[in-house]
Enzyme design. Structure first.
Site, PDB file in Angstrom:
ATOM      1  N   THR A 134       0.768  -0.355   1.590  1.00  0.00           N
ATOM      2  CA  THR A 134       0.662   0.551   0.446  1.00  0.00           C
ATOM      3  C   THR A 134       0.302   1.977   0.881  1.00  0.00           C
ATOM      4  OG1 THR A 134      -0.731   1.022  -1.468  1.00  0.00           O
ATOM      5  CG2 THR A 134      -1.720  -0.304   0.226  1.00  0.00           C
ATOM      6  N   ASP A 135       0.670   2.947   0.049  1.00  0.00           N
ATOM      7  CA  ASP A 135       0.250   4.330   0.296  1.00  0.00           C
ATOM      8  C   ASP A 135      -1.247   4.517   0.034  1.00  0.00           C
ATOM      9  OD1 ASP A 135       0.282   4.117  -2.470  1.00  0.00           O
ATOM     10  OD2 ASP A 135       1.562   5.854  -2.822  1.00  0.00           O
ATOM     11  N   GLU A 136      -1.880   3.536  -0.624  1.00  0.00           N
ATOM     12  CA  GLU A 136      -3.295   3.691  -0.982  1.00  0.00           C
ATOM     13  C   GLU A 136      -4.203   3.728   0.250  1.00  0.00           C
ATOM     14  OE1 GLU A 136      -4.528   1.418  -4.423  1.00  0.00           O
ATOM     15  OE2 GLU A 136      -2.481   1.330  -5.153  1.00  0.00           O
ATOM     16  N   TYR A 160      -9.464  -3.053  -2.244  1.00  0.00           N
ATOM     17  CA  TYR A 160      -8.054  -3.409  -2.017  1.00  0.00           C
ATOM     18  C   TYR A 160      -7.463  -2.568  -0.892  1.00  0.00           C
ATOM     19  CZ  TYR A 160      -2.978  -3.075  -2.558  1.00  0.00           C
ATOM     20  OH  TYR A 160      -1.629  -3.021  -2.305  1.00  0.00           O
ATOM     21  N   LYS A 164      -6.099  -3.615   2.898  1.00  0.00           N
ATOM     22  CA  LYS A 164      -4.724  -3.361   3.365  1.00  0.00           C
ATOM     23  C   LYS A 164      -4.764  -2.491   4.628  1.00  0.00           C
ATOM     24  CE  LYS A 164      -1.277  -4.451   1.773  1.00  0.00           C
ATOM     25  NZ  LYS A 164      -0.454  -5.689   1.906  1.00  0.00           N
TER      26      LYS A 164
END
Ligand code: NAD
Ligand code: TYD
Length: 355
Positions: A134-136, A160, A164
């Site tokens: 993810t870009d998060e 989260y 990741k």
């Protein structure tokens, strides 16, 4: 050479879209879905594949090393596309433990098993471990910052995204230490069919159909960069066929929008396409609720590496992708109705406080 692809998390939102895409576009390959069927996994997403001889479903946990070893060997897996994860930020705030277990320990287990399997196959250069992330992991952008590139430092802000980020680091380390043929992709917020109704777009669509309030966190000014899941699947295909081992590719939809504007657009489209809405115009249902703790302000992806090096670009605009998606939710209440279970209602009530 045809592939034997293990799709972890293939019964979830993006995984099942990927499996449906792959079986249609590469019918010679064998696709084995490996999924624990948590609350987010749903065999209905794969219902049309039941009679396909090139498709197999196996229920199991990616943390189960013995089972993973057995499957890689028995099914002669050449490619792992790793989607399985706990994926919802709000749930990671309420209960982070499963996120560390699946996202970190599960990825570690898969990497160890794949390393062993690949070494037994004389380190075949055709094998791949594609890690979908993810870009998060890059944290939050200010309004005038440039979008995230692959060179941005990691700065995860939620349990989260931290889990990741941990899994991405493990994949990177396994490439550098053991040379196993890995690729990492970091994508922005996806939307499309089969999206579990805890996430913004399906939640809004379903609440409009039911005449329920539309909870917008904080001031609604947070920005996300929306990627149509079908464009994402094409990007993963491109990366699997042409991507370089050890590389990271960012995937984004070039669709940055503030949450409140997105919700208003959803209301507008739903008013046009959905018959007999209980509340119309549906924007009357918009309700500002207590903000998510640590809520990242803005995500935006620069996918020029993938566009320039591998010649991929997104086809959908937010308008075209949203219309197709919302029409799907209007037409498929038999898919989403059973998901609004007692557990879901409990989770839903815990998560929202009207300001
Ligand atoms: P999802 O929550 O819809 O699906 C996750 C799937 O993984 C489910 O089918 C679930 O049953 C399975 N799963 C969970 N724990 C498991 C375990 N221990 N063993 C085996 N299977 C398990 O998630 P999604 O939205 O489809 O996301 C897929 C991947 O893409 C995730 O890795 C996520 O981090 C990443 N991603 C998602 C988005 C997005 O917008 N949805 C954006 C960027 C990255
Ligand atoms: P979400 O779909 O949970 O994805 P992510 O947190 O991974 O970006 O949320 C997208 C955006 O919408 C995010 O800024 C949080 C916001 N949001 C709401 O305002 N209301 C909601 O009910 C939900 C689920 C999300």
């Amino acid at each position: 050479m045809s592939k034997n692809i293990l799709v972890t998390g293939g019964a979830g939102f993006i995984g099942s879209n990927f499996v449906n895409y792959w079986t249609e576009n590469h019918p010679q390959d064998k696709v084995i879905v490996f999924d624990a069927l948590t609350y987010a996994g749903n065999l209905q997403n794969l219902a049309n594949l039941q009679t396909n001889p090139h498709f197999l479903f196996i229920q199991g946990d990616i943390c189960d090393r013995v089972l993973v070893d057995k499957i890689l060997e028995r099914e002669k897996i050449t490619t792992i596309t790793h989607f399985a994860a706990e994926s919802h930020v709000d749930r990671s705030i309420l209960a982070p433990s499963a996120f560390i277990q699946t996202n970190v320990m599960g990825t570690f287990t898969l990497l160890e098993s794949f390393r062993n399997h690949w070494e037994k196959q004389n380190q075949s250069p055709d094998y791949r471990f594609l890690h979908v992330s993810t870009d998060e992991v890059y944290g939050s952008l200010n309004i005038d910052d440039p979008p995230f590139t692959e060179k941005n430092a990691y700065a995860p802000n939620s349990p989260y995204s931290a889990s990741k980020a941990g899994s991405d680091h493990l994949v990177r380390a396994y490439y550098h230490t053991y040379n196993i043929p890995t690729i990492i992709t970091n994508c922005s917020n996806n939307y499309g069919a089969y999206h579990f109704p805890e996430k913004l777009i399906p939640l809004m669509a379903i609440n409009i159909l039911l005449g329920k309030s539309l909870p917008v966190y904080g001031d609604g000014q947070n920005i996300r960069d929306w990627l149509y899941v079908k464009d994402h699947c094409r990007a993963l295909d491109t990366v699997l066929h042409q991507g370089k081992q050890g590389e990271t590719y960012n995937i984004g939809g070039n669709n940055e929008v503030k949450n409140i504007d997105l919700v208003k657009l959803i209301c507008q489209i739903m008013d046009e396409i959905a018959p007999n809405l209980p509340v119309k115009p549906s924007h009357q249902l918009i309700t500002f609720v207590k903000d998510r703790p640590g809520h990242d302000r803005r995500y935006a992806i620069d996918s020029s590496k993938l566009q320039k090096e591998l010649n991929w670009k997104p086809f959908a605009t937010l308008e075209t992708g949203l219309k197709e998606t919302l029409q799907w939710y209007v037409n498929n209440s038999q898919w989403w109705q059973p998901l609004l279970s007692e557990d879901y209602q409990k989770y839903y009530q815990k998560n929202y406080t009207v300001e």
